[in-house]
Design a protein around this motif. Structure first.
Motif, short mmCIF file in Angstrom:
data_model
loop_
_atom_site.label_atom_id
_atom_site.label_comp_id
_atom_site.label_asym_id
_atom_site.label_seq_id
_atom_site.Cartn_x
_atom_site.Cartn_y
_atom_site.Cartn_z
N LEU A 1 0.91 -1.27 -0.03
CA LEU A 1 0.11 -0.01 0.05
C LEU A 1 0.92 1.22 -0.02
N GLN A 2 2.07 1.32 0.86
CA GLN A 2 3.02 2.38 0.66
C GLN A 2 3.69 2.59 -0.61
N ARG A 3 3.84 1.46 -1.28
CA ARG A 3 4.54 1.68 -2.52
C ARG A 3 3.39 2.07 -3.61
N LEU A 4 2.22 1.79 -3.51
CA LEU A 4 1.11 2.32 -4.44
C LEU A 4 1.04 3.71 -4.36
N LYS A 5 0.99 4.26 -2.74
CA LYS A 5 0.64 5.51 -2.80
C LYS A 5 2.06 6.60 -3.25
N LYS A 6 3.14 5.94 -3.02
CA LYS A 6 4.38 6.47 -3.77
C LYS A 6 4.32 6.77 -5.20
N TYR A 7 4.14 5.45 -5.73
CA TYR A 7 3.86 5.55 -7.18
C TYR A 7 2.81 6.78 -7.85
N ARG A 8 1.71 6.65 -7.20
CA ARG A 8 0.78 7.65 -7.52
C ARG A 8 1.08 9.12 -7.37
N SER A 9 1.95 9.36 -6.25
CA SER A 9 2.39 10.64 -5.81
C SER A 9 3.58 11.16 -7.01
N GLU A 10 4.23 10.28 -7.67
CA GLU A 10 5.28 10.50 -8.64
C GLU A 10 4.91 10.61 -10.02
N HIS B 1 -3.46 0.99 -26.45
CA HIS B 1 -4.02 2.09 -25.52
C HIS B 1 -3.91 1.50 -24.13
N ILE B 2 -4.05 0.07 -23.88
CA ILE B 2 -3.61 -0.10 -22.71
C ILE B 2 -2.18 -0.18 -22.20
N LEU B 3 -1.36 -0.52 -23.31
CA LEU B 3 -0.01 -0.51 -23.08
C LEU B 3 0.59 0.92 -22.78
N ASN B 4 -0.11 1.81 -23.52
CA ASN B 4 0.19 3.37 -23.32
C ASN B 4 -0.23 3.89 -21.91
N ALA B 5 -1.15 3.18 -21.66
CA ALA B 5 -1.87 3.63 -20.04
C ALA B 5 -0.93 3.17 -19.07
N VAL B 6 -0.38 1.75 -19.00
CA VAL B 6 0.52 1.26 -18.35
C VAL B 6 1.86 2.05 -18.34
N LYS B 7 2.27 2.66 -19.54
CA LYS B 7 3.58 3.37 -19.64
C LYS B 7 3.37 4.77 -18.97
N SER B 8 2.01 5.07 -19.05
CA SER B 8 1.76 6.73 -18.53
C SER B 8 1.39 6.57 -17.13
N GLY B 9 1.53 5.20 -16.19
CA GLY B 9 1.58 5.31 -14.75
C GLY B 9 0.35 4.90 -14.34
N ALA B 10 -0.68 4.52 -15.26
CA ALA B 10 -1.86 3.79 -14.76
C ALA B 10 -1.66 2.47 -14.16
N THR B 11 -2.70 2.18 -13.06
CA THR B 11 -2.65 1.02 -12.44
C THR B 11 -3.63 -0.05 -12.91
N VAL B 12 -3.46 -1.36 -12.50
CA VAL B 12 -4.58 -2.17 -13.08
C VAL B 12 -5.87 -1.72 -12.62
N GLY B 13 -6.16 -1.38 -11.35
CA GLY B 13 -7.35 -1.12 -10.80
C GLY B 13 -8.10 0.17 -11.80
N ASP C 1 2.67 11.55 -13.70
CA ASP C 1 2.34 12.51 -14.27
C ASP C 1 0.75 12.64 -14.48
N GLU C 2 -0.15 13.05 -13.51
CA GLU C 2 -1.45 12.76 -13.46
C GLU C 2 -2.07 13.22 -14.78
N MET C 3 -1.74 14.18 -15.32
CA MET C 3 -2.47 14.61 -16.67
C MET C 3 -2.17 13.62 -17.70
N LYS C 4 -1.04 13.16 -17.85
CA LYS C 4 -0.65 11.90 -18.61
C LYS C 4 -1.58 10.90 -18.48
N THR C 5 -1.45 10.28 -17.31
CA THR C 5 -2.19 9.26 -17.06
C THR C 5 -3.73 9.43 -17.10
N ARG C 6 -4.19 10.60 -17.04
CA ARG C 6 -5.49 10.73 -17.31
C ARG C 6 -5.95 10.60 -18.60
N ASP C 7 -5.07 11.24 -19.56
CA ASP C 7 -5.15 11.19 -20.90
C ASP C 7 -5.23 10.03 -21.56
#
Length: 553
Positions: free
Chosen positions: A486-495, A522-534, A497-503
């Motif tokens: 859980l701590q590592r998930l929180k860290k990944y999200r904080s680091e 598109h899924i590959l791009n989302a993964v590279k952009s920092g999106a999580t499985v959930g 680029d939220e705009m890139k992930t949302r796009d």
């Protein structure tokens, strides 16, 4: 005197007189699938022409194996299924298994990962890292594969409803190490049909789920030529209670559906068929299991050649992984499971498997401990190098019993396959509840045989049930893993680029809605952009909804 006359004479003058004085153990002998077994088999029980029905290894119909020299050339891939806790825990287990002689990786994921839930989801909390590794971000995949050469090891991933996300993580990890992704070798399960039939780890309704699975097949064969984009799985069908005949019939019917849907995309069958793989269970009755594997190879070759007009030999070959039967293991007297799994693994080898996992003896109690996992590897190695079963190709061929039983399983499986086709294919059969009902009925028959004592289970029933003096150390996942994850998930999200992930997620949503493009890029791009499985799964849930299985009696 010909064989028929000689057989009749033996039955009347030898066999019947003998059993009149010395009664047999049962009135009727059957295989676990209920196929009645005669006391003796002779050349009279063989069917068809040798060249057409049995043939030679490496040649159609591949009854005797898909390669001309089988294990005389290369031993099957020793691939122990492993994964638990965090990425560091699983990496350590992988490296120890490789040191012990494992030749391929097989990755288990926890239930939240399989169901598209991040570790901080309320539904996921108690299951983080419990039955597999928690895998929510591509850097977790990088951790799992730390110090392991991705371009030199074959990796199998048991993942279905989130298969594209996990393969995208693997590909991203390879790219970040400067590895050509055309060299990545392995398998992703991606078999959603068997989830509806047996295992039940689905997310979306059948139609979009099938699109998802075929998108992965289409993209993978074009971009990852060494990767098997689907492992059509009979294992979970068997573990849910199906007998050997149902396992073959339902698995191959699933395969037919995937081939048909991929061809409907306009993709020639010979372009992708060689990348398909299968996954079967190996149970304890050696002869039925060997016959099952041989029959499945023969049926699939005929389906691909005669139904789909495949021309290339590789398109007709059934390549399969085997895992020994988890449902065959007993919590009672667990050490004797080593004997069961040895017989099951031997059956898989005699049946011509390409890859093998042997369950650890303690798996009826918990995840395998390190000692038990190493013993499971040793089982494979002893079969490979000491048993003599690898010295010649298809060593049980020509046995009157094996050839007869192969024919019997094939005939019975064909009837079920044709019945499913008459229903409109496996998708329609699932909607009608046919395979689910057949598995439930088969499971009931099997359990009743055990409870009635008609089927002996050592340590469970009959005269062999007793207190066991031995002790088995039970492996437990460290509960501190959850907080670390859980701590590592929180860290990944904080680091990120939220705009890139949302796009990237918005782009995926549009493609899911349009049905006009392959979703993998598109899924590959989302993964590279920092999106999580959930986050990726939730995006698809918003478009497709979640599937609720109808109650079928």
């Amino acid at each position: 005197m010909d064989v028929e006359d000689r057989l009749r004479e033996w039955e009347d003058n030898v066999y019947k007189k003998w059993i009149a004085k010395r009664k047999e153990r049962k009135a009727v002998f059957t295989t676990p699938s209920g196929i009645q077994i005669k006391p003796l088999y002779t050349p009279l029980d063989l069917k068809g022409d040798y060249n057409e029905n049995i043939g030679f290894p490496g040649e159609y119909p591949y009854t005797r194996g898909i390669y001309p020299n089988m294990y005389r050339g290369r031993i099957w891939t020793i691939r122990q299924y492993a994964g638990f806790g965090s990425s560091e825990d699983t990496n350590l287990r992988f490296r120890k298994l490789l040191e012990a002689g494992q030749t391929g990786l097989s990755m288990a994921f926890d239930l939240p990962t399989q169901l598209g839930l991040d570790p901080d989801n309320d539904l996921a909390y108690t299951e983080v890292g419990v039955v597999g590794v928690s895998m929510f971000h591509w850097k977790e995949m990088d951790n799992v594969m730390s110090s392991i050469p991705i371009d030199k090891v074959s990796t199998s991933m048991t993942i279905n409803a989130t298969a594209m996300e996990l393969l995208s993580m693997y590909v991203t990890t390879a790219e970040n190490r400067g590895i050509d992704t055309r060299l990545v070798d392995g398998t992703v399960q991606n078999d959603i049909l068997k989830e509806y039939i047996a295992r039940k780890n689905f997310i979306y309704p059948p139609e979009p789920s099938m699109r998802y699975a075929v998108d992965l097949i289409e993209y993978s064969y074009k971009n990852f030529p060494k990767w098997h984009p689907i492992s059509i799985s009979g294992y979970h069908i068997r573990e849910a209670g199906a007998d050997a005949v149902l396992e073959v019939a339902f698995t191959l019917s699933d395969g037919i559906e995937y081939v048909r849907k991929t061809i409907e995309r306009g993709i020639p069958v010979d372009d992708f068929a060689s990348t398909l793989s299968f996954f079967f269970a190996g149970y304890t009755n050696i002869f039925e299991e060997v016959a099952k594997f041989r029959a499945a190879r023969r049926i699939w070759a005929k389906i691909m050649k005669e139904w789909f007009n495949a021309k290339k030999p590789d398109s007709m070959t059934l390549k399969f992984h085997t895992q020994t039967g988890g449902a065959e293991l007993t919590a009672q007297q667990p050490e004797i499971n080593i004997i069961r799994t040895t017989l099951q693994a031997l059956a898989a080898v005699l049946g011509g498997t390409q890859s093998l996992h042997v369950n650890a003896y303690d798996e009826a109690l918990a995840l395998p401990g390190e000692k038990a996992a190493k013993i499971a590897i040793r089982v494979q190695q002893i079969i490979a190098y000491e048993s003599g079963s690898t010295e010649t190709v298809d060593p049980l061929a020509g046995s009157y019993y094996i050839e007869w039983l192969t024919d019997e399983i094939e005939d019975k499986a064909w009837k079920i396959i044709h019945k499913i086709e008459d229903m409109g294919g496996m998708m329609s059969a699932i909607e009608k509840g046919y395979p689910q009902a057949e598995i439930a009925e088969s499971a009931y028959r099997l359990q009743k045989k055990i409870e009635d004592g008609d089927m002996i289970k050592i340590g469970v029933n009959f005269a062999f049930e007793q207190d066991w003096l031995g002790t088995t150390e039970v492996f437990r996942v460290n509960p501190e893993v959850r907080e670390r994850v859980l701590q590592r998930l929180k860290k990944y999200r904080s680091e990120r680029d939220e705009m890139k992930t949302r796009d990237s997620l918005n782009s995926l949503r549009k493609v899911a809605e349009s049905r006009k493009e392959n979703m993998f890029p598109h899924i590959l791009n989302a993964v590279k952009s920092g999106a999580t499985v959930g986050e990726i799964s939730n995006t698809l849930r918003e478009v497709w909804g979640e599937y609720r299985e109808p109650i079928i009696f």
